[in-house]
Design an enzyme around this catalytic site. Structure first.
Site, PDB file in Angstrom:
ATOM      1  N   LYS A  21      -3.449 -59.556 -26.375  1.00 32.99           N
ATOM      2  CA  LYS A  21      -4.830 -59.204 -25.983  1.00 32.99           C
ATOM      3  C   LYS A  21      -5.750 -58.935 -26.571  1.00 32.99           C
ATOM      4  CE  LYS A  21      -3.503 -61.260 -22.440  1.00 32.99           C
ATOM      5  NZ  LYS A  21      -3.703 -62.665 -21.942  1.00 32.99           N
TER       6      LYS A  21
ATOM      7  N   HIS B 129      -1.937 -56.366 -39.037  1.00 34.21           N
ATOM      8  CA  HIS B 129      -2.170 -58.155 -39.067  1.00 34.21           C
ATOM      9  C   HIS B 129      -0.808 -58.099 -40.034  1.00 34.21           C
ATOM     10  CE1 HIS B 129      -3.388 -61.630 -38.359  1.00 34.21           C
ATOM     11  NE2 HIS B 129      -3.669 -61.841 -40.114  1.00 34.21           N
TER      12      HIS B 129
HETATM   13  C1  GRF Z   1       4.097 -58.276 -36.310  1.00 32.86           C
HETATM   14  O1  GRF Z   1       4.524 -58.941 -37.357  1.00 32.86           O
HETATM   15  C2  GRF Z   1       2.543 -57.841 -36.295  1.00 32.86           C
HETATM   16  O2  GRF Z   1       2.256 -57.525 -37.803  1.00 32.86           O
HETATM   17  C3  GRF Z   1       2.094 -58.986 -34.979  1.00 32.86           C
HETATM   18  O3  GRF Z   1       3.197 -58.616 -34.544  1.00 32.86           O
HETATM   19  C4  GRF Z   1       3.838 -58.367 -34.655  1.00 32.86           C
HETATM   20  C5  GRF Z   1       4.840 -57.838 -33.976  1.00 32.86           C
HETATM   21  O4  GRF Z   1       5.830 -57.902 -34.255  1.00 32.86           O
HETATM   22  N1  GRF Z   1       0.910 -57.592 -35.131  1.00 32.86           N
HETATM   23  P1  GRF Z   1       7.715 -56.606 -33.142  1.00 32.86           P
HETATM   24  O5  GRF Z   1       6.716 -56.887 -31.775  1.00 32.86           O
HETATM   25  O6  GRF Z   1       6.648 -55.403 -33.748  1.00 32.86           O
HETATM   26  O7  GRF Z   1       9.058 -56.735 -33.601  1.00 32.86           O
END
Ligand code: GRF
Length: 220
Positions: free
Chosen positions: A93, A111
């Site tokens: 969000k 990211h």
């Molecule tokens: C990760 O790849 C992060 O970079 C992105 O969302 C994903 C989250 O993965 N923003 P998790 O829920 O921590 O396994």
């Protein structure tokens, strides 16, 4: 000494949250995990928070009767828990401006690509790694950045490259990137906790350290 208090926001699997918890448990990351919040009641992050003994909140437009309610609740929780740093770990969000004003330069996001490449609206989850493979990139990576009003455009704090083998699947690339996320997010959180990152002085010239762009002096 007052503990450094963090709140984690997640929507999905919570593996980055788990990595932070593991480093807190091992004593390498000296912060207090005050709460985990998810807009998704089935996010594994909420269960991981409870198992660790942290507060877990399901907060969504549905539970709060609309987005203004979500914003209000988020601000209240930040205040109530005395949060020093808000850590976004797969939170899907947009961050309300009022939250960014409440925690200036104190909201970070991770990211799974080397921003500004493969960033912005529409670039999330598997789509990112599929695009990396489609464009035959020889490397991708991880970016940790401050959050501002625009998706994926805040000040970059840390980037690390991840090589892409020729013919690798998007899934394989995604796994390699996620492993790097786990290896570095906690270090950036530690840098905030130790005062290495000072709000307002994080901006600077990137220093290329063998494929690692380091914006924060002293971070290892
Ligand atoms: C990760 O790849 C992060 O970079 C992105 O969302 C994903 C989250 O993965 N923003 P998790 O829920 O921590 O396994």
């Amino acid at each position: 000494m007052n503990p450094f208090r963090i709140g984690v926001l997640a929507s999905g699997g919570g593996s980055n949250l788990q990595s932070l918890i593991d480093h807190i448990r091992s004593g390498e990351l000296n912060v207090r995990l005050e709460f985990v919040l998810s807009n998704n009641s089935t996010s594994a992050a909420l269960e991981k928070a409870r198992t660790f003994g942290a507060a877990a909140y399901h907060v969504s437009a549905f539970t709060e009767g609309g987005e203004p309610g979500v914003e209000k609740r988020l601000l209240a929780l930040i205040k109530e828990h005395g949060i020093d740093l808000l850590v976004l770990a797969g939170y899907m969000k947009k961050m309300p401006s009022s939250v960014l004003r409440a925690l200036p330069n104190r909201v970070v996001n991770i990211h799974p690509a080397l921003l500004p490449a493969f960033g912005g609206e529409g670039f999330y989850g598997a789509r990112i790694h599929e695009a990396v493979v489609r464009e035959k990139c020889s490397y991708t990576g991880v970016t940790i950045h401050l959050v501002n009003e625009i998706y994926d455009e805040g000040q970059i704090l840390w980037q690390v490259k991840v090589p892409v083998e020729p013919g690798a699947s998007a899934e394989a690339v995604g796994r390699a990137v996620l492993a790097q996320e786990h290896a570095c997010y906690w270090k950036v959180v530690r840098a905030f906790a130790e005062g290495v990152v000072q709000p307002g002085v994080v901006a600077g010239q990137p220093v290329d350290v063998g494929g690692l762009v380091q914006f924060m002096r002293g971070l290892q």
